[in-house]
Structures are given as structure tokens and as C-alpha cells.
Design a protein around this motif. Structure first.
Motif, PDB file in Angstrom:
ATOM      1  N   PRO A  56       2.698   0.763  -8.484  1.00  0.00           N
ATOM      2  CA  PRO A  56       2.298  -0.642  -8.418  1.00  0.00           C
ATOM      3  C   PRO A  56       3.457  -1.629  -8.325  1.00  0.00           C
ATOM      4  O   PRO A  56       3.302  -2.714  -7.776  1.00  0.00           O
ATOM      5  N   VAL A  57       4.617  -1.284  -8.858  1.00  0.00           N
ATOM      6  CA  VAL A  57       5.696  -2.258  -8.939  1.00  0.00           C
ATOM      7  C   VAL A  57       6.908  -1.816  -8.143  1.00  0.00           C
ATOM      8  O   VAL A  57       7.181  -2.327  -7.074  1.00  0.00           O
ATOM      9  N   ASN A  93       2.765   4.111 -14.642  1.00  0.00           N
ATOM     10  CA  ASN A  93       1.575   3.392 -14.184  1.00  0.00           C
ATOM     11  C   ASN A  93       1.003   3.948 -12.885  1.00  0.00           C
ATOM     12  O   ASN A  93       0.451   3.198 -12.077  1.00  0.00           O
ATOM     13  N   THR A  94       1.137   5.252 -12.655  1.00  0.00           N
ATOM     14  CA  THR A  94       0.586   5.863 -11.444  1.00  0.00           C
ATOM     15  C   THR A  94      -0.607   6.756 -11.750  1.00  0.00           C
ATOM     16  O   THR A  94      -1.104   7.441 -10.870  1.00  0.00           O
ATOM     17  N   THR A  96      -4.358   8.028 -12.464  1.00  0.00           N
ATOM     18  CA  THR A  96      -5.688   7.709 -11.934  1.00  0.00           C
ATOM     19  C   THR A  96      -6.727   8.172 -12.950  1.00  0.00           C
ATOM     20  O   THR A  96      -6.385   8.634 -14.036  1.00  0.00           O
TER      21      THR A  96
END
Length: 121
Positions: A56-57, A93-94, A96
Motif C-alpha cells: 500500500p505504501v 500491511n500486505t 489478505t
């Protein structure tokens, strides 16, 4: 008259020698810099478009650790890998709904990607 010709030749040779030395130093410093790509960028460059979309970043938002090769890691890397340590790059933050965070395994040479997988949830 001969002395006047020798002096400029000496200076030209000296200046050329200086430029050659500067060029060699520049060449070696550039090649050394290229080999110092951060491990997380080596791992990031190995990702597919789908895996890349999970981040995400930034690829810098990751955890790099040198870890011992265990059975879980062996399942994700080349069977013929003979060393007992690898770098694991875990992208934060990857995760799922079905998988944990994305992990890429990199050889101790910090250049060779050995495999990838996901952490367990």
C-alpha cells in the motif's frame, strides 16, 4: 627550440595521465554503488504486478531479517540452495483475508531472490 617542444609534451602527458586516473576512480566508484541496492528493493523488483499491488505504501515499509533456513522456508525457495541462512524481506500491511504478509527470500549475496511466500495468519 627542442626544449620548448619537450615542456608542452610533458605537460600534455601529465594532464592526460590525471584524466585517466580520475576516469578509473569514477568507474570503480560507480560500479561499487550499483552493487549496493538495498535488499528490500531487490525483493520488490522480483514481485509480479499482483504482488506489487498488495504493497500500500512503499517497499521501504518492510522488515529485513537474516534467518535460519527451516522447513517452511525450504518449501518456498530453490531445493538446491545449500546455505543455512537467508534474508527474509517481509512487506508490512500486505496481508489478505486468506494469507499473511508477503515475504521474499534473498540470498546472503543480497542480490539473488530465492523465492517468496506468505506468512501464516
Amino acid at each position: 627550440m627542442k626544449k620548448l617542444i619537450e615542456i608542452p609534451t610533458f605537460w600534455i602527458f601529465g594532464v592526460l595521465l590525471i584524466f585517466i586516473v580520475i576516469g578509473m576512480v569514477s568507474f570503480f566508484s560507480v560500479s561499487k554503488t550499483e552493487s549496493q541496492i538495498p535488499i528490500e528493493m531487490v525483493a520488490f523488483n522480483s514481485l509480479t504486478d499482483e504482488e506489487n499491488a498488495l504493497i500500500p505504501v512503499s517497499p521501504k515499509d518492510s522488515i529485513v531479517k537474516q534467518v535460519a533456513v527451516n522447513n517452511d522456508i525450504k518449501a518456498s525457495i530453490d531445493i538446491n540452495y545449500g546455505k543455512d541462512q537467508v534474508y527474509s524481506v517481509t512487506f508490512n500491511n500486505t496481508e489478505t483475508n486468506t494469507t499473511g504478509n508477503l515475504v521474499v527470500y534473498v540470498d546472503l549475496d543480497k542480490k539473488t531472490v530465492l523465492g517468496k511466500g506468505f506468512t501464516s495468519k
